[in-house]
Design a protein around this motif. Structure first.
Motif, PDB file in Angstrom:
ATOM      1  N   HIS A 131       0.829  -1.198   0.000  1.00 23.08           N
ATOM      2  CA  HIS A 131       0.000   0.000   0.000  1.00 23.08           C
ATOM      3  C   HIS A 131       0.865   1.250   0.000  1.00 23.08           C
ATOM      4  CE1 HIS A 131      -3.276   2.676   0.733  1.00 23.08           C
ATOM      5  NE2 HIS A 131      -2.801   3.077   1.882  1.00 23.08           N
TER       6      HIS A 131
ATOM      7  N   CYS B 260      -4.321   7.468   1.359  1.00 19.85           N
ATOM      8  CA  CYS B 260      -5.527   6.660   1.296  1.00 19.85           C
ATOM      9  C   CYS B 260      -6.760   7.530   1.544  1.00 19.85           C
ATOM     10  CB  CYS B 260      -5.450   5.547   2.332  1.00 19.85           C
ATOM     11  SG  CYS B 260      -6.616   4.200   2.029  1.00 19.85           S
TER      12      CYS B 260
ATOM     13  N   TYR C 163      -5.099  10.613   6.444  1.00 20.37           N
ATOM     14  CA  TYR C 163      -5.971  10.171   5.359  1.00 20.37           C
ATOM     15  C   TYR C 163      -6.726  11.353   4.745  1.00 20.37           C
ATOM     16  CZ  TYR C 163      -5.329   5.550   7.509  1.00 20.37           C
ATOM     17  OH  TYR C 163      -4.796   4.408   8.029  1.00 20.37           O
TER      18      TYR C 163
ATOM     19  N   GLY D  73     -10.192   3.680  -0.204  1.00 21.75           N
ATOM     20  CA  GLY D  73      -9.432   2.533   0.298  1.00 21.75           C
ATOM     21  C   GLY D  73      -9.885   2.072   1.661  1.00 21.75           C
TER      22      GLY D  73
END
Length: 259
Positions: A7, A11, A35, A89
């Motif tokens: 990853h 996100c 995020y 995500g």
């Protein structure tokens, strides 16, 4: 290869019911975690108040008034998130309603109409299923995703406060979590559930309320939970390092469930 190695990038997290209570604290924690965050709530004034509270630019935080039972509205909003922030995500299914009993000394079943039952199931369970259905294909395509369902102690044990519709919807979330976890595990997507007990917020009323004083007698640690504590667990489950945790339900009840 670990999920944390696969990853990369910033996100995007979507939190339903993100303008108050537990959802608000999850949004706050996700922003602190770095995020990009989108959230929905059913009332425009709640959305505005939360946006004003955070004061984040639109390229970091996006929100709107949405009824998650209106699938067309949800579909449009998800596409807007993708256009503004990127592919989702992380999904937190937190939105939920819990109607109050009109007459305290009468049974819940005698006071629950079918329309009320259907509305609670539609918001609390069907809304979560629809969002998982919408975001899962892209998560599968990118080989990564985190889905977190916010359940309840009422869905794990005999409900002492909530009604049958709320308890059934939250028990259903536990089953949905396990079923989705099974299907999505081969694709790097985890699905877990958090089951809070009595968490004090504006939605549960003050500690001195009779219903809260009664609830406190059943909590072994001797205090109520805080929304921030639920947000900490959501932050953990959303992280790239939790790729080997899926299908789990984590109880945040101060020991009440174990008792």
């Amino acid at each position: 290869m670990l999920e944390s190695e696969k990853h990369s990038g910033r996100c995007v997290a979507l939190v339903t019911g993100g303008a108050r209570g537990i959802g608000l604290e999850i949004v706050r924690r996700f922003l602190a975690d770095g995020y990009l965050v989108a959230f929905v709530a059913t009332r425009a004034e709640h959305v505005k108040r939360a946006l004003d509270l955070f004061g984040c630019p639109e390229d970091r935080l996006y929100a709107d008034q949405i009824d998650i039972t209106c699938h067309n509205e949800v579909d449009v909003f998800v596409n807007r998130i993708r256009a503004r922030l990127g592919e989702i995500g992380i999904l937190v299914n937190n939105a939920g309603i819990s109607p109050q009993r009109a007459v305290q000394d009468a049974s819940w079943l005698s006071q629950t109409s079918f329309d009320e039952w259907a509305r609670v199931i539609d918001v609390n369970l069907n809304g979560a299923f629809n969002l998982i259905r919408l975001v899962a294909p892209a998560m599968i395509a990118q080989g990564y995703g985190r889905i977190i369902n916010i359940g309840s102690l009422a869905g794990r044990a005999m409900p002492m406060i909530a009604g049958p519709h709320y308890a059934a919807s939250k028990a259903g979330l536990v089953g949905l979590t396990r079923a989705a976890a099974r299907d999505l595990a081969p694709h790097g997507v985890t699905v877990n559930c958090i089951a809070p007990g009595r968490i004090l917020s504006g939605l549960t009323g003050p500690p001195e309320a009779a219903v809260n004083r009664s609830a406190l007698t059943r909590i072994p640690v001797g205090r109520f939970g805080a929304a921030e504590e639920v947000a900490h667990v959501a932050s953990f489950l959303a992280s790239p390092m939790t790729g080997f945790i899926t299908g789990a339900t984590i109880d945040i009840t101060g020991g009440e469930f174990a008792a």
